[in-house]
Design a protein around this motif. Structure first.
Motif, PDB file in Angstrom:
ATOM      1  N   VAL A   1       0.305  -0.276  -8.766  1.00 13.38           N
ATOM      2  CA  VAL A   1       0.850   0.488  -7.638  1.00 13.38           C
ATOM      3  C   VAL A   1       0.540  -0.237  -6.334  1.00 13.38           C
ATOM      4  O   VAL A   1       1.414  -0.406  -5.479  1.00 13.38           O
TER       5      VAL A   1
ATOM      6  N   LEU B   1       8.631   4.646  -4.723  1.00  9.68           N
ATOM      7  CA  LEU B   1       8.153   4.161  -6.018  1.00  9.68           C
ATOM      8  C   LEU B   1       8.094   5.285  -7.043  1.00  9.68           C
ATOM      9  O   LEU B   1       8.544   5.137  -8.179  1.00  9.68           O
TER      10      LEU B   1
ATOM     11  N   LEU C   1       2.791  -3.174  -5.916  1.00 12.93           N
ATOM     12  CA  LEU C   1       4.182  -2.780  -5.658  1.00 12.93           C
ATOM     13  C   LEU C   1       4.415  -2.287  -4.232  1.00 12.93           C
ATOM     14  O   LEU C   1       5.508  -2.454  -3.692  1.00 12.93           O
ATOM     15  N   ILE C   2       3.394  -1.684  -3.634  1.00 15.13           N
ATOM     16  CA  ILE C   2       3.582  -1.188  -2.263  1.00 15.13           C
ATOM     17  C   ILE C   2       2.974  -2.116  -1.213  1.00 15.13           C
ATOM     18  O   ILE C   2       3.069  -1.851  -0.022  1.00 15.13           O
TER      19      ILE C   2
ATOM     20  N   LYS D   1       6.752   4.113   0.980  1.00 19.15           N
ATOM     21  CA  LYS D   1       6.797   3.239  -0.202  1.00 19.15           C
ATOM     22  C   LYS D   1       6.360   3.979  -1.462  1.00 19.15           C
ATOM     23  O   LYS D   1       6.959   3.808  -2.530  1.00 19.15           O
TER      24      LYS D   1
END
Length: 158
Positions: free
Chosen positions: A51, A84, A54-55, A80
């Motif tokens: 996570v 997600l 990804l952000i 974000k």
């Protein structure tokens, strides 16, 4: 021959996710932002490190969000995370963070104006200095959670 590749997840982590998900059957039952974030992550089968990558933040920073070491979630990170996890921003945040997300200055100003008060009389009514009120309304100073609870919780619906 087709070979599947599965990410190894430690049994301890699987058990933790199962116990957590049993505690909260419905997303609406989750009382706070850290648990909502954890619930979303578990339901997507992601690890904290993934996570965070990804952000675009560090794993430690994301862990602070999930553990509850912070009481403020920056708008750009919340956007974000909501994208997600595929949930509305309002569903991730509590009232205090929704108040900040939607613009504390705007929310305070609208509340003050709904009472028909100028800044100085409103500040007197609230028991705060006009300078502090001005700083909050002009976004020069972020209101902390204690001030939110003391002055605006239950009065301003974000």
């Amino acid at each position: 021959m087709y070979i599947h590749s599965f990410r190894p997840i430690a049994p301890r982590k699987i058990l933790e996710a199962q116990l957590f998900n049993q505690q909260y059957q419905n997303y609406e039952d989750i009382p706070n932002v850290p648990d909502r974030l954890r619930w979303c992550r578990h339901h997507m089968g992601l690890m904290q490190k993934e996570v965070a990558e990804l952000i675009g933040i560090s794993r430690g920073h994301y862990i602070d969000f999930e553990v509850g070491y912070v009481d403020y979630y920056p708008k750009e990170i919340v956007d974000k995370l909501a994208e997600l996890y595929g949930v509305p921003v309002d569903d991730l945040l509590d009232d205090y963070n929704r108040f900040l997300y939607k613009g504390q200055g705007k929310m305070i100003r609208e509340y003050r104006e709904s009472l028909g008060l100028k800044k100085k009389p409103f500040a007197r009514l609230m028991g705060i200095s006009p300078n502090l009120l001005r700083a909050w309304e002009d976004h020069q100073k972020r209101m902390n959670i204690n001030s939110w609870n003391k002055y605006f919780k239950g009065k301003i619906k974000a």
